[in-house]
Design a protein around this motif. Structure first.
Motif, short mmCIF file in Angstrom:
data_model
loop_
_atom_site.label_atom_id
_atom_site.label_comp_id
_atom_site.label_asym_id
_atom_site.label_seq_id
_atom_site.Cartn_x
_atom_site.Cartn_y
_atom_site.Cartn_z
N TRP A 98 6.83 -5.66 -1.45
CA TRP A 98 6.59 -4.33 -0.89
C TRP A 98 7.88 -3.74 -0.32
O TRP A 98 8.08 -2.52 -0.37
N ARG A 153 1.28 -6.42 -9.73
CA ARG A 153 2.23 -5.56 -9.01
C ARG A 153 3.62 -5.58 -9.64
O ARG A 153 4.38 -4.64 -9.48
N GLY A 391 -2.06 -2.36 -11.24
CA GLY A 391 -0.85 -2.70 -10.50
C GLY A 391 -0.45 -1.62 -9.52
O GLY A 391 -0.05 -1.91 -8.39
N SER A 395 -0.29 -2.10 -5.55
CA SER A 395 0.97 -1.82 -4.86
C SER A 395 0.77 -0.81 -3.75
O SER A 395 1.36 -0.93 -2.66
#
Length: 418
Positions: A98, A153, A391, A395
């Protein structure tokens, strides 16, 4: 060989130890291919240095120690500004993915799975509970949801096993564009050594090898000690079993028994040498995932092996195994004794191992596929992310939930320091 010529950051929970584990060897193989493609590499890890770690300075790789829940990583990332970030294992992607997405949204994010942790952990859970492993048991585990979320992700995930590729595609319906099959790889100079390898007469004893911190290896040693070696040693009173591996705990070293000819040798500086001196490799793995580096090393050294279905999974393809595959302890014992005592059978098994290595794990057959997959992912980054709605959704939520949790932990840590 194609040239990628990119700036790459690899983030790992540990520093690579190629002589301690297949995972460490795997990481150095990836690094070698990327360096050959004229990439510059920086390696960052959350752990301290170790005695067995690779000398990354020799490869002109910059090294940094980083912290979890530490915003200094954001500044480090912004300054380095890599074209590509490779997360070594999904837990690292959870911690830092992230931050990469937030700080450098245009940077390609790659997950190096090593093996599917959810598969290995679920098999371990079923083994310890005395249950049969099924796909449905895999689907119910939280670790599966976490690892699959990480794969979704990322822009590309490197998968080491054909079985795992099939599982991800057919059970979890993950698109081809997100996955790359890349097994453990060996250069021609390390697999074309048939003339230099010792024959049957110059070898003796049994061997097993594996990092003791890896639970499947420890359980395999216990299985040998309790259910297999007592019977082999009775049939072959002159044979010894030598158990090698990094980080043996006291409970392992205490298993050494000279009367039983069962020896915990622990760390070795030259795994190739000790494997090449042994006549047969034993690997009665009860659970696990991925590709078993110890068994590939045995093949390279011309050492036939006896293993289980789990041990040989996704390794030999159309070729016969370089020894025997059996899950029954009594049959395992019988096959180990036969392989040890029958020279003609042993020689055929050795040849089979050479064929498996040359055809299925030859670096020249796969190295371009890694560079091509990364290049295609870079070229089609925006389109692929648009099509990967799952994804994008994961995310979106991860960026917010993980970000705020990490910020909160970081704040609490600073308050504790003050």
């Amino acid at each position: 060989m194609k040239f990628l010529e990119k700036n790459i950051l690899i983030v790992g929970s540990v520093w690579p130890e190629p002589n301690s584990s297949a995972a460490g060897s795997r990481m150095m193989q990836l690094i070698d291919i990327l360096l050959a493609s004229r990439c510059s590499i920086t390696f960052a890890s959350t752990s301290g240095t170790t005695d067995h770690m690779a000398d990354l300075n020799k490869f002109h790789i910059k090294q940094y120690q980083i912290g979890i829940n530490d915003s200094n990583f954001d500044s480090f990332l912004a300054e380095l500004h890599p074209d590509i970030v490779i997360f070594d294992r999904f837990m690292i992607e959870e911690q830092f993915g992230w931050r990469v997405a937030d700080t450098l949204p245009g940077t390609l994010r790659i997950l190096n799975t090593e093996d599917l942790h959810c598969l290995r952990k679920t098999r371990e859970y079923c083994f310890k509970k005395g249950r049969e492993f099924t796909v449905s048991s895999l689907l119910s585990e939280d670790i599966t949801k976490r690892e699959l979320a990480s794969i979704y992700r990322c822009d590309l995930s490197i998968i080491i096993s054909e079985y795992e590729i099939s599982l991800l595609k057919n059970v979890f319906s993950i698109k081809d564009t997100l996955l790359l099959y890349l097994p453990l790889l060996y250069t021609p100079d390390t697999i074309n050594q048939n003339k230099e390898i010792s024959g049957y007469d110059k070898r003796k004893n049994f061997i097993t090898i594996g990092n003791f911190r890896h639970t499947p290896n420890w359980e395999s040693v216990l299985h040998l000690k309790k259910k297999i070696w007592p019977f082999i040693s009775k049939e072959l009173p002159d044979a010894e079993l030598h158990v090698y591996g990094a980080y043996p705990p006291p409970k392992a070293t205490q298993l050494t028994n000279s009367k039983e000819r069962f020896y915990i040798k622990g760390w070795t500086n030259d795994a190739h040498k000790v494997m090449s001196e042994a006549r047969v490799c034993l690997a009665p793995l009860q659970f696990g995932a991925g590709i078993k580096g110890k068994l590939l090393d045995a093949m390279r050294c011309g050492t036939p092996s006896v293993t289980t279905t789990i041990g040989a999974e996704a390794m030999h393809g159309k070729y016969p195994w370089n020894g025997f595959i059996t899950d029954d302890p009594q049959d395992f014992t019988k096959k180990a004794c036969i392989l040890y005592t029958e020279e003609h059978l042993w020689q055929n098994a050795q040849k089979a191992g050479f064929e498996i290595i040359k055809d299925r794990f030859n670096r020249t057959k796969f190295e371009d596929s890694l560079i091509t997959a990364i290049d295609n992912a870079l070229l089609n980054l925006k389109e692929n992310r648009t099509l990967n709605f799952v994804g994008s959704m994961l995310s979106y939520h991860s960026l917010r939930s993980t970000k705020f949790m990490s910020r909160w932990i970081e704040l609490k840590n600073k308050q504790a320091e003050d």
